[in-house]
Scaffold this motif. Sequence first.
Motif, short mmCIF file in Angstrom:
data_model
loop_
_atom_site.label_atom_id
_atom_site.label_comp_id
_atom_site.label_asym_id
_atom_site.label_seq_id
_atom_site.Cartn_x
_atom_site.Cartn_y
_atom_site.Cartn_z
N ARG A 189 37.65 35.80 31.95
CA ARG A 189 38.38 35.04 32.97
C ARG A 189 39.60 34.31 32.40
O ARG A 189 40.57 34.08 33.11
CB ARG A 189 37.44 33.98 33.60
CG ARG A 189 36.13 34.51 34.15
CD ARG A 189 36.33 35.37 35.36
NE ARG A 189 35.09 35.84 35.95
CZ ARG A 189 34.56 35.37 37.07
NH1 ARG A 189 35.16 34.40 37.73
NH2 ARG A 189 33.44 35.88 37.55
N THR B 166 40.41 43.10 39.09
CA THR B 166 39.73 42.21 40.02
C THR B 166 38.74 42.99 40.86
O THR B 166 38.79 44.22 40.90
CB THR B 166 40.72 41.41 40.89
OG1 THR B 166 40.03 40.36 41.58
CG2 THR B 166 41.39 42.32 41.91
N ALA C 137 37.78 36.46 41.31
CA ALA C 137 38.76 35.97 40.34
C ALA C 137 39.27 37.12 39.48
O ALA C 137 38.58 38.12 39.27
CB ALA C 137 38.13 34.89 39.47
N THR C 138 40.48 36.96 38.96
CA THR C 138 41.06 37.99 38.09
C THR C 138 40.33 38.02 36.76
O THR C 138 40.03 36.99 36.17
CB THR C 138 42.56 37.71 37.86
OG1 THR C 138 43.22 37.64 39.12
CG2 THR C 138 43.20 38.81 37.03
N LEU D 19 41.79 47.41 40.92
CA LEU D 19 40.89 46.86 41.93
C LEU D 19 39.59 47.66 41.95
O LEU D 19 39.61 48.88 42.17
CB LEU D 19 41.55 46.87 43.30
CG LEU D 19 40.75 46.21 44.43
CD1 LEU D 19 40.53 44.72 44.14
CD2 LEU D 19 41.45 46.38 45.77
N GLN E 130 46.97 36.55 38.66
CA GLN E 130 46.37 35.23 38.75
C GLN E 130 47.42 34.14 38.54
O GLN E 130 47.40 33.11 39.22
CB GLN E 130 45.24 35.07 37.72
CG GLN E 130 44.47 33.76 37.78
CD GLN E 130 43.50 33.73 38.94
OE1 GLN E 130 43.17 34.75 39.53
NE2 GLN E 130 43.04 32.54 39.29
N ALA F 256 44.93 43.33 33.87
CA ALA F 256 44.27 42.56 34.92
C ALA F 256 43.41 43.47 35.79
O ALA F 256 43.83 44.56 36.18
CB ALA F 256 45.30 41.84 35.79
N ILE G 145 38.00 38.71 47.69
CA ILE G 145 38.47 39.19 46.39
C ILE G 145 38.07 38.18 45.33
O ILE G 145 38.29 36.97 45.49
CB ILE G 145 40.00 39.37 46.37
CG1 ILE G 145 40.45 40.32 47.49
CG2 ILE G 145 40.46 39.88 45.02
CD1 ILE G 145 40.00 41.75 47.33
N ASP H 223 43.83 37.16 49.27
CA ASP H 223 42.45 37.29 49.74
C ASP H 223 42.33 37.83 51.15
O ASP H 223 41.25 38.22 51.56
CB ASP H 223 41.74 35.94 49.65
CG ASP H 223 40.23 36.07 49.67
OD1 ASP H 223 39.71 36.97 49.00
OD2 ASP H 223 39.58 35.28 50.37
N ALA I 94 47.04 44.93 40.13
CA ALA I 94 45.88 44.84 39.25
C ALA I 94 44.97 46.02 39.54
O ALA I 94 45.04 46.62 40.62
CB ALA I 94 45.11 43.53 39.48
#
Length: 408
Positions: A61, A315, A293-294, A43, A76, A313, A291, A397, A41
């Motif tokens: 979300r 995050t 939520a996506t 980041l 996710q 995605a 971290i 996480d 994803a």
Amino acid sequence: MTATPLHLTPELVEDPVRGYADLRSRPDLGHAVLPGLNTPARLITRYDDVRAALTEPRLIRDRTAVPGGTDMPDPQAELLAQGFEGFPEEYLPYLSGHLALFDGEEHTRRRNPLTRAFTARRVSALRPFVEKTAQELVAGLAEREQADLLGEFAYPLSTAVICELVGVDAADQERVCGWIRDFAYGDGSRIIEGLAGIVEYTKDLVARRRAEPTDDLVSALLADGGMSDDEIVTVFFLLINTGITPPALFLAHGVLALLDHPEQGELLRAEPELPARAVPELLRFVTLVRIGATLYAAEDFEFAGTPLKKGEAVTVALFGANHDPEVYEVPERLDVTREFGRGDGHLAFGHGPHYCIGAALGRVVTGVVLEELFVRRPAPVLAVDRADVAFGHWPGDGFHLLSLPVRL
């Protein structure tokens, strides 16, 4: 997509300054694979970009709400598949109704009754209960040669506070706390029994509070009328998942941080007003939810110098943002006297529409614990060598304490 996304190990996540340095220094957003996952994803690691992402309406979300759908990779989904594996299907709606997974009007509909019920008066009224419970737990543990400050103090304290807030009757609290322990932080052998016990008890509690309301959260949600009975049961699981394990781990990590920096614990004892001021710095320094939520791009657009494709995605690295050298002077230093500007001064509780509902309660509990462990009595002492303190890892996480053996 870049050919070689950064694969974040728990050790990299644990180092919020150097672990994210390469991603933070890029002009655009890099791809990363979070610990324990395989799906990359985008980041976001810079403080200002994280704040902007958490209020960006084009980052949503609910992946199913992406117009026209999407077949872009979804970390996710991989994470949820791991988390819900083996749970009976009839209970999944209570677990998947997490507020973090909704947007817009549906998020507002679900969140507003809880926000209205989570009043400052109700939080303030809990403080005597928090103080009494913390004192009783510490008194019992102080009689022993050593105690686990996570399993025997932080978890029981957080669990008792949530039970009191929701309105679990005193006669039922031991039984309900047992189910919560089995579900949320036990050894995993009775997780289904814990889940079933909580669901059936909460359904019965809702029926009893409808017939005879009291001054508790369930009664307040029923009086508000904005939630169905099943949604109120889901709220209990929301509070268990966000109001017990993360706060308990934060308390243990916060104590460990102070034991790693004993001069900071001495400051708490020397300056009576300091524990309350120290709470935001500990929240920043520890940032238990590393971290976020996506998020998914609802359309093609550019964010933080990066063209995002619809459905892509994204995050946020809350831990990394709270250690951004562009925002904090020597961010890797714990400084309980650190001055913050307006607002929280950190992103440990998130930002924007999904800001943590229980933030005020978290600050109250943390302040009580600091006073109890560092002001009213000599500071705890590690009962094992620092190198022997045990850590585990969560998919997506990073790292967390498994126990914190201390002498009180």
